[in-house]
Design a protein around this motif. Structure first.
Motif, short mmCIF file in Angstrom:
data_model
loop_
_atom_site.label_atom_id
_atom_site.label_comp_id
_atom_site.label_asym_id
_atom_site.label_seq_id
_atom_site.Cartn_x
_atom_site.Cartn_y
_atom_site.Cartn_z
N ARG A 20 0.83 -1.22 0.00
CA ARG A 20 0.00 0.00 0.00
C ARG A 20 0.86 1.26 0.00
O ARG A 20 0.49 2.28 -0.60
N CYS A 21 2.02 1.21 0.65
CA CYS A 21 2.93 2.37 0.63
C CYS A 21 3.43 2.63 -0.78
O CYS A 21 3.42 3.77 -1.25
N TYR A 22 3.85 1.57 -1.47
CA TYR A 22 4.32 1.72 -2.84
C TYR A 22 3.18 2.20 -3.74
O TYR A 22 3.40 3.06 -4.62
N ASP A 23 1.99 1.67 -3.53
CA ASP A 23 0.84 2.10 -4.33
C ASP A 23 0.57 3.59 -4.14
O ASP A 23 0.32 4.31 -5.11
N LEU A 24 0.62 4.06 -2.90
CA LEU A 24 0.40 5.48 -2.61
C LEU A 24 1.44 6.34 -3.31
O LEU A 24 1.10 7.30 -4.01
N VAL A 30 5.41 10.11 -6.96
CA VAL A 30 6.58 10.42 -6.13
C VAL A 30 7.71 9.45 -6.48
O VAL A 30 7.53 8.24 -6.44
N PHE A 31 8.87 10.01 -6.82
CA PHE A 31 10.05 9.19 -7.06
C PHE A 31 10.62 8.78 -5.71
O PHE A 31 10.74 9.59 -4.79
N TYR A 32 10.96 7.51 -5.57
CA TYR A 32 11.57 7.03 -4.34
C TYR A 32 12.57 5.93 -4.66
O TYR A 32 12.49 5.27 -5.68
N ARG A 154 14.09 6.18 0.48
CA ARG A 154 14.69 7.52 0.37
C ARG A 154 13.71 8.35 -0.45
O ARG A 154 13.45 8.03 -1.62
N LEU A 155 13.19 9.40 0.18
CA LEU A 155 12.20 10.26 -0.46
C LEU A 155 12.64 11.72 -0.38
O LEU A 155 13.32 12.11 0.58
N ALA A 156 12.23 12.52 -1.34
CA ALA A 156 12.51 13.95 -1.28
C ALA A 156 11.62 14.57 -0.19
O ALA A 156 10.42 14.33 -0.14
N THR A 157 12.23 15.37 0.67
CA THR A 157 11.48 16.04 1.74
C THR A 157 10.39 16.92 1.14
O THR A 157 9.28 16.99 1.67
N GLN A 158 10.68 17.55 0.02
CA GLN A 158 9.69 18.39 -0.65
C GLN A 158 8.46 17.58 -1.06
O GLN A 158 7.33 18.04 -0.95
#
Length: 180
Positions: A20-24, A30-32, A154-158
């Motif tokens: 579900r996290c990846y789906d969101l 969102v690039f991660y 790893r995600l962009a804070t923005q």
């Protein structure tokens, strides 16, 4: 350990809450980046993971008042300390302590050791107030679990501020906690 882009090619054996996290993230565009690893239960266990992620690694703590009627998810950089008196004064809630595991599962669908800001996607009734140390916002990237402590993202804070939190309908309250 290797940093890879996006979701696993094969999600066999992955828990629904992780998927579900990846789906969101995918739905929001969102690039991660992701790294799979052994279960990381403590900040110390995250040291090798941190080196690969190259991001602000956050401690994520689920807190509550003494009556277990007010709940807070606190995000703070790994180098900061949670001081009850300092945080209580800032948010006007005394007697803060760690929330029992039953509330992690009930409101966030997360177990101890896997607490993550992404768990707020499961808090559709807004039982949890997000508290974010201001220093989390200073890093270009931050690291978190996808609701399971055998992977880290790893995600962009923005993207967290502009896309993820609005999609989960949670507005952070910014706090300031002391360095270690």
């Amino acid at each position: 350990m290797k940093l890879v882009n996006g979701r696993p090619a094969d999600c066999t054996g992955r828990l629904p809450k992780e998927i579900r996290c990846y789906d969101l993230l995918d739905r929001l565009g969102v690039f991660y980046q992701r790294i799979d690893h052994e279960a990381a239960m403590t900040m110390e266990a995250c040291a090798a993971i941190d080196a690969v992620l190259d991001a602000t690694i956050c401690k994520n703590l689920l807190l509550c008042n003494r009556q277990c009627t007010a709940f807070y998810l606190l995000m703070l950089p790994g180098g900061k300390v949670f001081k009850t008196s300092v945080l209580s004064k800032q948010i006007g809630s005394s007697r803060l302590s760690f929330a029992p595991a039953e509330y992690m599962e009930k409101y966030l669908d997360i177990t101890p050791g896997s607490v993550s800001v992404l768990g707020l996607m499961n808090d559709t009734e807004h039982h949890i107030q997000l508290l974010m140390d201001g220093d989390v916002l200073k890093g270009e990237y931050f690291g978190c679990h996808p609701c399971i402590n055998t992977s880290s993202l790893r995600l962009a804070t923005q993207d967290l501020v502009e896309k993820i939190l609005p999609a989960m309908d949670h507005v952070p309250r910014i706090v300031s906690l002391p360095e270690v």
